[in-house]
Design an enzyme around this catalytic site. Structure first.
Site, PDB file in Angstrom:
ATOM      1  N   ARG A 120      22.090  45.862  11.519  1.00 56.81           N
ATOM      2  CA  ARG A 120      20.894  46.234  12.291  1.00 56.81           C
ATOM      3  C   ARG A 120      21.239  47.468  13.134  1.00 56.81           C
ATOM      4  O   ARG A 120      21.692  47.366  14.273  1.00 56.81           O
ATOM      5  CB  ARG A 120      20.478  45.079  13.196  1.00 56.81           C
ATOM      6  CG  ARG A 120      20.262  43.765  12.487  1.00 56.81           C
ATOM      7  CD  ARG A 120      18.864  43.585  11.990  1.00 56.81           C
ATOM      8  NE  ARG A 120      17.930  43.402  13.091  1.00 56.81           N
ATOM      9  CZ  ARG A 120      16.652  43.046  12.918  1.00 56.81           C
ATOM     10  NH1 ARG A 120      16.182  42.851  11.715  1.00 56.81           N
ATOM     11  NH2 ARG A 120      15.857  42.890  13.952  1.00 56.81           N
ATOM     12  N   ASP A 128      16.547  48.479   5.307  1.00 58.58           N
ATOM     13  CA  ASP A 128      16.319  47.132   5.832  1.00 58.58           C
ATOM     14  C   ASP A 128      15.270  46.378   5.022  1.00 58.58           C
ATOM     15  O   ASP A 128      14.076  46.407   5.334  1.00 58.58           O
ATOM     16  CB  ASP A 128      15.896  47.246   7.305  1.00 58.58           C
ATOM     17  CG  ASP A 128      15.806  45.901   7.998  1.00 58.58           C
ATOM     18  OD1 ASP A 128      15.999  44.870   7.331  1.00 58.58           O
ATOM     19  OD2 ASP A 128      15.533  45.883   9.207  1.00 58.58           O
ATOM     20  N   SER A 131      13.073  43.686   7.003  1.00 61.41           N
ATOM     21  CA  SER A 131      11.919  44.196   7.735  1.00 61.41           C
ATOM     22  C   SER A 131      10.777  44.558   6.795  1.00 61.41           C
ATOM     23  O   SER A 131       9.602  44.270   7.075  1.00 61.41           O
ATOM     24  CB  SER A 131      12.317  45.416   8.574  1.00 61.41           C
ATOM     25  OG  SER A 131      13.191  45.042   9.617  1.00 61.41           O
ATOM     26  N   TYR A 226      18.210  39.574  16.854  1.00 61.47           N
ATOM     27  CA  TYR A 226      17.745  38.278  16.394  1.00 61.47           C
ATOM     28  C   TYR A 226      17.681  37.287  17.556  1.00 61.47           C
ATOM     29  O   TYR A 226      18.340  37.446  18.572  1.00 61.47           O
ATOM     30  CB  TYR A 226      18.684  37.708  15.327  1.00 61.47           C
ATOM     31  CG  TYR A 226      18.672  38.457  14.019  1.00 61.47           C
ATOM     32  CD1 TYR A 226      17.594  38.360  13.154  1.00 61.47           C
ATOM     33  CD2 TYR A 226      19.745  39.257  13.645  1.00 61.47           C
ATOM     34  CE1 TYR A 226      17.582  39.043  11.946  1.00 61.47           C
ATOM     35  CE2 TYR A 226      19.751  39.950  12.437  1.00 61.47           C
ATOM     36  CZ  TYR A 226      18.659  39.830  11.594  1.00 61.47           C
ATOM     37  OH  TYR A 226      18.654  40.507  10.401  1.00 61.47           O
TER      38      TYR A 226
END
Length: 395
Positions: A120, A128, A131, A226
């Protein structure tokens, strides 16, 4: 480098690369072998792939010739019997959860990359896949809710009276949750949002949602954005607040997950008992147990007039754009391991390459996965060479 693009198994409709990106790989001097009908469910024909410069082949031929194998879904038993130790497998196999599969990779000495483990970081945003796919999931969850809800989403003022807008409760303000907020607001719903991370409050409010705060949340900068496990006191306060809001909601969209752990149960049976008949719960965390106690993955359950939809693969319901987004992420990652003249270059000095690599030469490279495997086995993960020779590496 020879890249093998595989057809997805089962009900998966996406494909890891559409022809438009295969063309760019060919320009980069990568030879692309595409399994027959690989993109058929995503409306990309074999002729489209051939026009882009790919060579069509059977699945067996792709496994025989390719240096790098690419597929969205993780390998099944049949794939594992075909793959060779010298080949590289790239897919999404949720290694923090699927530790048995990681053990299998270790025993076979495979080099594997899991695209859901991309670090990340700002530099890695273009790769990603989590996402990208969460964007699709959040959008589709709201559309399904609007189709199945027995009431309108927006407010209507008619000669027959005023119709109040739907009340949507969203649990988790990650990418899926934020997209769900935006989509629900576009359809005219009122939106309340829970998240343990206070940092997302501004984003929630900017999209028109109301952020419901519960004091005492634990946040961890090391978690990479997260959510993390919370204290029992916070869980009790959170549960009381969720119960109150769920009882008033027409739709609850659950997106809360903790990497490597079972999804937290936020909607208990008693909560569902108090919800309005005709209301909906859409649980995007279904694949890891669900945020609702009554969720069943890939099933719809009706309890006292409340429908609970366990859906963990909404992107497969939008195969063209989901494949386009996924493929662009993959392409950006592949550029890191393609050297001059299209050769394979595994540069483990690159933090993204190393962080995405799960197993290599009998060793777990991803630090988070390594930690989980070590806790599970009760001892440090050891190399395949150490297993064979009976030696130990000095720490």
């Amino acid at each position: 480098m020879i890249l093998g693009l595989l057809r997805e198994p089962g009900d998966e409709t996406r494909v890891a690369l559409l022809p438009e990106l295969v063309k760019e790989l060919v320009v980069a001097k990568v030879e692309v072998l595409t399994e027959n009908s690989a993109g058929e469910k995503a409306f990309a024909s074999d002729a489209d792939y051939e026009a882009a410069g790919a060579k069509l082949a059977s699945r067996e031929a792709v496994f025989e010739r390719a240096e790098v194998l690419l597929q969205i879904q993780p390998p099944n038993d049949s794939d594992l019997s075909l793959i060779k130790k010298t080949q590289i497998w790239i897919s999404v196999f949720n290694p923090l959860w699927e530790t048995v599969l990681v053990d299998t990779f270790l025993k076979k000495g495979l080099t594997t990359f899991s695209l859901d483990s991309i670090p990340r970081s700002t530099r890695a945003q273009a790769m990603d896949v989590l996402s990208s796919m969460a964007t699709v999931a959040g959008y589709k969850a709201v559309l399904e809710a609007a189709l199945r809800l027995p009431t309108f989403f927006p407010m209507f003022m008619t000669a027959a009276g005023t119709i109040r807008p739907a009340n949507v409760l969203i649990l988790g303000a990650g990418v899926a949750g934020l997209q769900a907020i935006a989509s629900a607001r576009r359809l005219g719903a009122q939106v309340q949002v829970f998240d343990v991370r206070s940092a997302v409050k501004e984003e929630v409010m900017s999209l028109g949602g109301k952020f419901v705060e519960v004091e005492g949340a634990v946040e961890d900068k090391a978690a990479g954005g997260y959510a993390v496990e919370q204290t029992e006191e916070f869980k009790r306060k959170q549960q009381e607040a969720i119960d109150q809001h769920a009882a008033k909601a027409n739709v609850v969209i659950c997106t809360a997950q903790i990497p490597g752990r079972k999804a937290p149960v936020l909607i208990h049976k008693a909560t569902v008992d108090n919800m309005k008949p005709g209301s909906l719960i859409i649980d995007l965390a279904a694949s890891t147990g669900g945020n609702c106690e009554l969720t069943k993955n890939n099933e719809s359950v009706v309890h006292k007039g409340v429908t609970i939809i366990g859906q963990s693969n909404y992107p497969a319901q939008m195969p063209v754009d989901a494949s386009r987004m996924f493929g662009k992420n993959v392409f950006n990652f592949l550029k890191l391991i393609i050297g001059e003249e299209g050769t394979l270059n595994l540069n483990f000095d690159d933090d993204i390459v190393k962080g995405t690599c799960i197993t290599h030469q009998g060793e777990v490279l991803n630090e988070r996965v390594k930690s989980i495997i070590e806790k599970k086995n009760g001892s440090p993960a050891i190399k395949e060479t150490e297993i064979k020779t009976g030696t130990k590496t000095k720490k």
